[in-house]
Design a protein around this motif. Structure first.
Motif, PDB file in Angstrom:
ATOM      1  N   PRO A 175      -0.205   3.910  -3.391  1.00 11.60           N
ATOM      2  CA  PRO A 175      -1.259   4.636  -2.659  1.00 11.60           C
ATOM      3  C   PRO A 175      -2.520   4.895  -3.486  1.00 11.60           C
ATOM      4  O   PRO A 175      -3.577   5.141  -2.921  1.00 11.60           O
ATOM      5  N   GLU A 176      -2.409   4.822  -4.802  1.00  5.64           N
ATOM      6  CA  GLU A 176      -3.575   5.073  -5.656  1.00  5.64           C
ATOM      7  C   GLU A 176      -4.580   3.915  -5.645  1.00  5.64           C
ATOM      8  O   GLU A 176      -5.733   4.088  -6.020  1.00  5.64           O
ATOM      9  N   GLU A 177      -4.163   2.750  -5.182  1.00  3.88           N
ATOM     10  CA  GLU A 177      -5.053   1.587  -5.139  1.00  3.88           C
ATOM     11  C   GLU A 177      -5.871   1.616  -3.851  1.00  3.88           C
ATOM     12  O   GLU A 177      -5.433   1.181  -2.798  1.00  3.88           O
ATOM     13  N   LYS A 178      -7.091   2.110  -3.964  1.00  2.00           N
ATOM     14  CA  LYS A 178      -7.935   2.286  -2.789  1.00  2.00           C
ATOM     15  C   LYS A 178      -8.486   0.961  -2.253  1.00  2.00           C
ATOM     16  O   LYS A 178      -8.808   0.857  -1.081  1.00  2.00           O
ATOM     17  N   ASP A 179      -8.600  -0.058  -3.095  1.00  2.00           N
ATOM     18  CA  ASP A 179      -9.152  -1.349  -2.667  1.00  2.00           C
ATOM     19  C   ASP A 179      -8.080  -2.412  -2.490  1.00  2.00           C
ATOM     20  O   ASP A 179      -8.373  -3.605  -2.537  1.00  2.00           O
ATOM     21  N   SER A 220      -5.213  -5.471   2.844  1.00  2.00           N
ATOM     22  CA  SER A 220      -4.498  -4.902   3.983  1.00  2.00           C
ATOM     23  C   SER A 220      -4.070  -6.010   4.934  1.00  2.00           C
ATOM     24  O   SER A 220      -4.587  -7.121   4.877  1.00  2.00           O
ATOM     25  N   GLN A 245       0.823  -1.212   0.000  1.00  4.50           N
ATOM     26  CA  GLN A 245       0.000   0.000   0.000  1.00  4.50           C
ATOM     27  C   GLN A 245       0.857   1.262   0.000  1.00  4.50           C
ATOM     28  O   GLN A 245       0.505   2.243  -0.653  1.00  4.50           O
TER      29      GLN A 245
END
Length: 129
Positions: free
Chosen positions: A80-84, A87, A76
Protein backbone atom coordinates in the motif's frame (compact mmCIF):
# COMPACT_ATOMS: atom_id res chain seq x y z
CA UNK A 1 12.40 5.80 -34.04
CA UNK A 2 11.19 9.17 -32.98
CA UNK A 3 8.52 11.77 -32.59
CA UNK A 4 6.49 12.37 -35.77
CA UNK A 5 4.09 15.00 -34.37
CA UNK A 6 3.12 16.60 -31.06
CA UNK A 7 0.86 13.58 -30.57
CA UNK A 8 2.67 10.50 -31.95
CA UNK A 9 6.00 8.68 -31.80
CA UNK A 10 6.99 6.02 -34.28
CA UNK A 11 8.26 2.69 -32.99
CA UNK A 12 9.91 -0.34 -34.56
CA UNK A 13 7.74 -2.66 -36.66
CA UNK A 14 5.24 0.05 -37.58
CA UNK A 15 4.22 0.98 -34.06
CA UNK A 16 2.69 4.37 -33.27
CA UNK A 17 2.72 5.46 -29.64
CA UNK A 18 0.37 8.07 -28.16
CA UNK A 19 -0.47 9.30 -24.67
CA UNK A 20 -3.65 8.17 -22.93
CA UNK A 21 -4.92 10.70 -20.44
CA UNK A 22 -7.33 8.12 -19.01
CA UNK A 23 -4.58 5.67 -18.03
CA UNK A 24 -1.88 8.33 -17.60
CA UNK A 25 0.52 6.27 -19.70
CA UNK A 26 1.35 5.58 -23.32
CA UNK A 27 -0.45 3.13 -25.59
CA UNK A 28 0.69 1.91 -28.99
CA UNK A 29 -0.84 0.37 -32.09
CA UNK A 30 0.88 -1.30 -35.03
CA UNK A 31 0.03 0.01 -38.49
CA UNK A 32 1.04 -0.98 -42.01
CA UNK A 33 2.47 -4.32 -43.04
CA UNK A 34 4.00 -6.67 -40.51
CA UNK A 35 3.32 -9.47 -38.07
CA UNK A 36 0.67 -9.40 -35.41
CA UNK A 37 -2.48 -7.33 -35.13
CA UNK A 38 -2.54 -4.21 -37.32
CA UNK A 39 -4.73 -1.12 -37.23
CA UNK A 40 -5.84 1.08 -40.05
CA UNK A 41 -4.29 4.57 -39.92
CA UNK A 42 -5.32 7.65 -41.86
CA UNK A 43 -1.70 8.82 -42.20
CA UNK A 44 -2.33 12.13 -40.42
CA UNK A 45 0.05 12.43 -37.43
CA UNK A 46 -1.67 15.62 -36.24
CA UNK A 47 -5.24 14.24 -36.30
CA UNK A 48 -4.84 10.47 -36.34
CA UNK A 49 -7.60 7.96 -36.89
CA UNK A 50 -7.03 4.32 -35.98
CA UNK A 51 -9.45 1.55 -36.92
CA UNK A 52 -10.87 -0.54 -35.39
CA UNK A 53 -11.13 0.45 -31.73
CA UNK A 54 -8.11 0.16 -29.43
CA UNK A 55 -8.45 -2.07 -26.37
CA UNK A 56 -5.68 -2.04 -23.75
CA UNK A 57 -5.96 -4.33 -20.73
CA UNK A 58 -3.71 -4.93 -17.74
CA UNK A 59 -3.81 -7.17 -14.69
CA UNK A 60 -6.94 -9.24 -14.19
CA UNK A 61 -8.54 -7.67 -17.30
CA UNK A 62 -6.19 -9.53 -19.68
CA UNK A 63 -7.87 -12.41 -21.46
CA UNK A 64 -5.52 -15.09 -20.07
CA UNK A 65 -5.93 -14.12 -16.38
CA UNK A 66 -7.36 -16.97 -14.32
CA UNK A 67 -9.46 -16.45 -11.17
CA UNK A 68 -7.20 -16.69 -8.14
CA UNK A 69 -4.05 -15.60 -10.02
CA UNK A 70 -2.28 -12.57 -8.63
CA UNK A 71 -2.59 -9.26 -10.44
CA UNK A 72 -1.84 -5.58 -9.84
CA UNK A 73 -4.76 -5.40 -7.41
CA UNK A 74 -3.20 -8.06 -5.17
CA UNK A 75 0.20 -6.37 -5.55
CA UNK A 76 -1.28 -3.06 -4.38
CA UNK A 77 -2.97 -4.76 -1.43
CA UNK A 78 0.41 -6.11 -0.32
CA UNK A 79 2.30 -2.87 -1.03
CA UNK A 80 0.00 0.00 0.00
CA UNK A 81 2.95 2.38 0.43
CA UNK A 82 3.64 2.35 -3.33
CA UNK A 83 1.48 5.21 -4.56
CA UNK A 84 2.57 4.89 -8.23
CA UNK A 85 2.16 1.11 -8.52
CA UNK A 86 0.51 -0.12 -11.73
CA UNK A 87 -3.16 -0.97 -11.60
CA UNK A 88 -5.52 -3.39 -13.30
CA UNK A 89 -7.29 -1.48 -16.05
CA UNK A 90 -9.38 -1.76 -19.16
CA UNK A 91 -9.11 1.13 -21.64
CA UNK A 92 -11.27 0.89 -24.75
CA UNK A 93 -11.24 3.77 -27.22
CA UNK A 94 -12.03 4.94 -30.70
CA UNK A 95 -9.48 7.43 -32.00
CA UNK A 96 -10.98 9.42 -34.84
CA UNK A 97 -9.62 12.63 -36.39
CA UNK A 98 -7.51 13.41 -33.30
CA UNK A 99 -10.36 12.82 -30.84
CA UNK A 100 -10.36 10.03 -28.27
CA UNK A 101 -13.74 8.51 -27.44
CA UNK A 102 -13.40 6.60 -24.18
CA UNK A 103 -16.00 3.85 -24.34
CA UNK A 104 -18.26 3.03 -21.40
CA UNK A 105 -16.40 -0.22 -20.62
CA UNK A 106 -13.23 1.70 -19.60
CA UNK A 107 -12.45 1.27 -15.93
CA UNK A 108 -10.98 4.76 -15.45
CA UNK A 109 -12.70 8.08 -14.79
CA UNK A 110 -12.84 9.15 -18.46
CA UNK A 111 -15.26 6.38 -19.48
CA UNK A 112 -18.02 7.82 -21.65
CA UNK A 113 -16.14 11.01 -22.53
CA UNK A 114 -14.62 12.27 -25.80
CA UNK A 115 -11.48 14.41 -25.56
CA UNK A 116 -8.80 15.73 -27.88
CA UNK A 117 -5.77 13.46 -28.19
CA UNK A 118 -3.24 15.08 -25.84
CA UNK A 119 0.26 16.11 -26.77
CA UNK A 120 3.00 13.70 -25.75
CA UNK A 121 4.37 14.49 -22.28
CA UNK A 122 7.92 15.90 -22.08
CA UNK A 123 9.55 12.54 -21.33
CA UNK A 124 8.25 11.17 -24.67
CA UNK A 125 9.18 14.20 -26.78
CA UNK A 126 12.37 14.38 -28.81
CA UNK A 127 14.82 16.97 -27.59
CA UNK A 128 15.14 19.95 -29.93
CA UNK A 129 18.04 19.68 -32.36
Amino acid sequence: MGQISKFLRSQANGGLLYWCQGCNCSHAVNVGDGPGPRWGYNGNPDKPTFTPSVLVTTGHYVSWHKPGDSCWCTYQEGNPEEKDAPSCQRCHTFINDGKVQFLSDCTHALAGQTLDLPELPPHLQDEPA
